[in-house]
Every structure is written in structure tokens, then in C-alpha cells.
Design an enzyme around this catalytic site. Sequence first.
Site, mmCIF file in Angstrom:
data_model
loop_
_atom_site.group_PDB
_atom_site.id
_atom_site.type_symbol
_atom_site.label_atom_id
_atom_site.label_comp_id
_atom_site.label_asym_id
_atom_site.label_seq_id
_atom_site.Cartn_x
_atom_site.Cartn_y
_atom_site.Cartn_z
ATOM 1 N N ARG A 21 -3.065 -14.782 20.218
ATOM 2 C CA ARG A 21 -2.180 -13.596 20.091
ATOM 3 C C ARG A 21 -0.807 -13.937 19.516
ATOM 4 O O ARG A 21 0.158 -13.212 19.731
ATOM 5 C CB ARG A 21 -2.026 -12.881 21.442
ATOM 6 C CG ARG A 21 -3.330 -12.325 21.960
ATOM 7 C CD ARG A 21 -3.123 -11.292 23.035
ATOM 8 N NE ARG A 21 -4.403 -10.736 23.423
ATOM 9 C CZ ARG A 21 -5.227 -11.279 24.304
ATOM 10 N NH1 ARG A 21 -4.885 -12.403 24.907
ATOM 11 N NH2 ARG A 21 -6.365 -10.722 24.581
ATOM 12 N N LYS B 49 5.200 -10.983 5.533
ATOM 13 C CA LYS B 49 3.905 -10.367 5.238
ATOM 14 C C LYS B 49 2.860 -11.460 5.218
ATOM 15 O O LYS B 49 3.008 -12.455 4.493
ATOM 16 C CB LYS B 49 3.926 -9.669 3.880
ATOM 17 C CG LYS B 49 4.480 -8.265 3.931
ATOM 18 C CD LYS B 49 4.180 -7.550 2.634
ATOM 19 C CE LYS B 49 4.781 -6.162 2.616
ATOM 20 N NZ LYS B 49 4.594 -5.502 1.302
ATOM 21 N N GLU C 34 7.580 -12.434 -10.747
ATOM 22 C CA GLU C 34 8.259 -11.854 -9.575
ATOM 23 C C GLU C 34 9.787 -11.924 -9.748
ATOM 24 O O GLU C 34 10.512 -11.051 -9.278
ATOM 25 C CB GLU C 34 7.844 -12.570 -8.289
ATOM 26 C CG GLU C 34 6.380 -12.368 -7.886
ATOM 27 C CD GLU C 34 6.078 -10.994 -7.273
ATOM 28 O OE1 GLU C 34 6.994 -10.169 -7.129
ATOM 29 O OE2 GLU C 34 4.890 -10.753 -6.967
ATOM 30 N N LYS D 293 15.651 -10.499 -1.730
ATOM 31 C CA LYS D 293 14.553 -10.191 -0.805
ATOM 32 C C LYS D 293 15.054 -10.123 0.640
ATOM 33 O O LYS D 293 14.664 -9.236 1.402
ATOM 34 C CB LYS D 293 13.428 -11.226 -0.946
ATOM 35 C CG LYS D 293 12.296 -10.951 0.030
ATOM 36 C CD LYS D 293 10.933 -11.015 -0.543
ATOM 37 C CE LYS D 293 9.905 -10.493 0.452
ATOM 38 N NZ LYS D 293 8.553 -10.811 0.099
ATOM 39 N N GLU E 100 8.442 -2.059 5.984
ATOM 40 C CA GLU E 100 8.086 -1.327 4.773
ATOM 41 C C GLU E 100 7.872 0.174 4.992
ATOM 42 O O GLU E 100 6.833 0.730 4.653
ATOM 43 C CB GLU E 100 6.835 -1.942 4.132
ATOM 44 C CG GLU E 100 6.739 -1.612 2.655
ATOM 45 C CD GLU E 100 5.564 -2.293 1.945
ATOM 46 O OE1 GLU E 100 5.790 -2.740 0.819
ATOM 47 O OE2 GLU E 100 4.485 -2.399 2.527
ATOM 48 N N ARG F 188 11.738 -1.337 1.299
ATOM 49 C CA ARG F 188 10.944 -2.534 0.962
ATOM 50 C C ARG F 188 9.881 -2.243 -0.103
ATOM 51 O O ARG F 188 9.427 -3.145 -0.799
ATOM 52 C CB ARG F 188 10.309 -3.117 2.232
ATOM 53 C CG ARG F 188 9.618 -4.433 1.973
ATOM 54 C CD ARG F 188 9.297 -5.200 3.240
ATOM 55 N NE ARG F 188 8.642 -6.457 2.912
ATOM 56 C CZ ARG F 188 8.414 -7.429 3.768
ATOM 57 N NH1 ARG F 188 8.800 -7.298 5.030
ATOM 58 N NH2 ARG F 188 7.809 -8.540 3.401
ATOM 59 N N ASN G 12 7.459 -3.572 -4.574
ATOM 60 C CA ASN G 12 6.136 -3.360 -5.167
ATOM 61 C C ASN G 12 6.215 -2.931 -6.626
ATOM 62 O O ASN G 12 5.196 -2.531 -7.196
ATOM 63 C CB ASN G 12 5.358 -2.310 -4.357
ATOM 64 C CG ASN G 12 5.106 -2.788 -2.945
ATOM 65 O OD1 ASN G 12 4.922 -3.974 -2.715
ATOM 66 N ND2 ASN G 12 5.125 -1.873 -1.993
ATOM 67 N N HIS H 208 3.447 -3.729 -8.928
ATOM 68 C CA HIS H 208 2.312 -4.177 -8.119
ATOM 69 C C HIS H 208 1.174 -3.158 -8.052
ATOM 70 O O HIS H 208 0.017 -3.547 -7.908
ATOM 71 C CB HIS H 208 2.762 -4.512 -6.694
ATOM 72 C CG HIS H 208 3.488 -5.823 -6.597
ATOM 73 N ND1 HIS H 208 4.645 -6.079 -7.300
ATOM 74 C CD2 HIS H 208 3.207 -6.955 -5.901
ATOM 75 C CE1 HIS H 208 5.057 -7.319 -7.017
ATOM 76 N NE2 HIS H 208 4.196 -7.867 -6.173
ATOM 77 N N HIS I 76 -1.969 -4.942 -9.009
ATOM 78 C CA HIS I 76 -3.090 -5.162 -8.083
ATOM 79 C C HIS I 76 -4.372 -4.586 -8.653
ATOM 80 O O HIS I 76 -5.454 -5.157 -8.492
ATOM 81 C CB HIS I 76 -2.809 -4.493 -6.730
ATOM 82 C CG HIS I 76 -1.968 -5.336 -5.815
ATOM 83 N ND1 HIS I 76 -1.388 -4.833 -4.667
ATOM 84 C CD2 HIS I 76 -1.615 -6.637 -5.865
ATOM 85 C CE1 HIS I 76 -0.712 -5.796 -4.068
ATOM 86 N NE2 HIS I 76 -0.823 -6.899 -4.773
ATOM 87 N N HIS J 77 -1.481 -13.401 -10.074
ATOM 88 C CA HIS J 77 -0.750 -12.271 -9.498
ATOM 89 C C HIS J 77 0.513 -11.948 -10.303
ATOM 90 O O HIS J 77 0.755 -10.794 -10.674
ATOM 91 C CB HIS J 77 -0.409 -12.600 -8.041
ATOM 92 C CG HIS J 77 0.418 -11.556 -7.370
ATOM 93 N ND1 HIS J 77 -0.065 -10.296 -7.102
ATOM 94 C CD2 HIS J 77 1.704 -11.572 -6.931
ATOM 95 C CE1 HIS J 77 0.892 -9.581 -6.526
ATOM 96 N NE2 HIS J 77 1.974 -10.334 -6.402
HETATM 97 N N1 GLY Z 1 5.816 -9.135 -1.652
HETATM 98 C C1 GLY Z 1 6.350 -7.877 -1.296
HETATM 99 C C2 GLY Z 1 6.936 -7.855 0.076
HETATM 100 O O1 GLY Z 1 7.066 -8.876 0.720
HETATM 101 O O2 GLY Z 1 7.263 -6.804 0.550
#
Ligand code: GLY
Length: 356
Positions: A118, A140, A182, A221, A231, A235, A239, A242, A246, A259
Site C-alpha cells: 500500500r 505521475k 518536451e 513543471k 491535474e 496541470r 498535455n 499530447h 498519444h 513519445h
Molecule cells: N507529463 C505531464 C504531467 O506530469 O502532468
Amino acid sequence: MPQIINVNTRAPYKIYITDDELIPREIDFSKYTKAAIISDDNVWALYGEAVKASLKKRGLLVNRFVFPHGEASKNLNTVSRIYEFLDKGGITRSDLIVALGGGVTGDISGFAASTYLRGIDFLQMPTSLLAMVDSSIGGKTGVDIQSGKNLVGAFKQPIAVIINPKMLETLPYSYYIDGLGEIIKYAMIRSASLFEKLEAHTPSTLREILPEIISECVNIKREIVENDEFEKGERMLLNFGHTLGHAIEKLCNFTGISHGVAVALGMELISVAPMFSGEMAADDFTRLHNLLDKYGYFNIQTPEFDVTEILKAALNDKKRRGNDISIIICEKIGHGKIKKMPVSEFLNYSNNNLNE
Ligand code: GLY
């Protein structure tokens, strides 16, 4: 002396940017007994033994789990093997997982750390440019499943992130370009001055100021994640590129395109409609296009796709909420914006303009 950046999330931590020591002396390991290093075969061969020795010097008992490199390993099967390894190694909540590698390693190690017993602590040691500026920061974690990338995961902040820009000297060029995708994204959504720096360089001359560029991206960031850790809003700006990126990766079955390259192409594609509608300054679209061209993204061999196919694939993206989709556009360089629209509108908005 490392540059230290504090991240004030619910569980705060520090990011160390340094090439003085593999493991900065400022990090306190006194509450841990063992460290379980998780790494891929490529990275382990380069840095594994040295990191292991540094952790041992800090008084930890160290064992390792090494998996085959590549996105194909980022799945629940690898995570399940990691759980077995942790269990056999007697790893408990007073021990530490060390993620040594690129984005795949950080994501699966963090996910294992968030779920094993956990939740146990983990340390991020990113070795790729993309992981240094993006995936190692912000908590993330996750894996891919058959229907899409990163569809299973958890938010779990590391206890610290150690960025050693010297490790980039062994990074193959394609991975370098991957990370630059990025970096261009950060410039587009938040920093016109970073964009100007990128314009003033080529990928090869940029290497000379990489620690400074990494630090700027990390700070962008950090600020966004501090404002919106889970998010719910801001946040989502991260994206940019993305949603379609994606979709492109998915149409390639997550092989054949990296990516960062998919994100680079996604930034251009998603900007076409706002440029035509006047929501994005036309000159800025041209500057984005020219930068992507200068950095070589249009010369990279990728499978050909029909735009409608990409848009349809994008509708399965996890950023879609009910009948709406949130896309990120840039009104001008340095100013990203969330644009929410009904799915039906998204197809028309993007498709008509892209087919012009
Ligand atoms: N890679 C996008 C984020 O961490 O929100």
C-alpha cells in the site's frame, strides 16, 4: 554543490541537479535499511554498479531488478514481477525503491512503489533528458494497457529526484531529440524567453547550456504541479501536444515513434485549427513550425497516418471527460490555454482545418 529545487506538493521533496556526486550527501537515508534499484538492461550496464556502490556507502543493503528496456516493458506483467522481486528481497515499508532510468523505469517503479504494501518510498534517478525535465517530477506513475498509454496509474511523489546532466553524455541522439520535444512544449506553454533560447541554438549547440535549460524546465513543471498536483486544471497545460501525440503513438502500437517526437508532431497538428481560427497568432505558429523543422522533427521517419484516424484515436484519450474533451492550445508563444469543447466539435474543429 548541487542546485536544489524545493517542490511543495502534499508530500514535499527536493530536486537535486548535480554532477558532483551520484547520490548527493544532503539526502538522508537513515530511516531506510534496504534499497531496491529498478533499472532497464541498457541503463544498468552504464550506471548500475556505480549507483549500487554509492548507496552501499550510505549504509544501505542493495539489490536490483533489471528488465528489458523499452515501452513494451511498461505493463502490469513487469509490475507483477517487480512485486515478486520486492517480496523475495524482504522489502518492507522501511525500505526504498530507487528508479534508475528513463521515463519507463520511473513510471513503473513509481507505480510499484505506490501499490506494494500500500505504498513505500521511492527515489527518482532519471537518466534520459525526457525523464529529467518531465516524467520524474510531479508524481505521475503508471503503466500502459492494451487500450492505451498510462491508463493505469497513481499519483505518488518521490522522496527526492537526482538529476545528473553528465549522464546525458551517454544518451543516444534519438533519445536526446525525444527529450527536446518536451522542452519545446514547456517553452510554448510558459516561457517565451526559453523559446527564444531554443531558437538561438541547434540541438548540438544546446548541449552546452543543457543544465540551465533543464533547470528552467524543472522550475516550470514545479510551479504547475505545486498549483495543481492532481491535474484538476492548470496541470493539463502540460498535455500540450499530447492529445494527438498519444493518438499517434497508439496508432504505431507504441513502437516506431518515441513519445517526445509524437508530442512534437502533436504540438504542430493541434495548433493548426487555432492558427486558422485566429486563436493563435499566425506568426507564432510559423515560429513553432520553424523550430520543429530546425530541430529535425519533420525529417524523422514515422509511419503515415490519416488525420481523421489520429483524431478518432485521440477521442479515447484519458483527458476526455464525458462528452467533452479538453485540448491545450497556445494563444501565443509562452501562453498555453485549456480549451474545452464537445467531442463532436473537436472532430470538426480539428479535421476541417487540418485537411485544408
Ligand atoms: N507529463 C505531464 C504531467 O506530469 O502532468
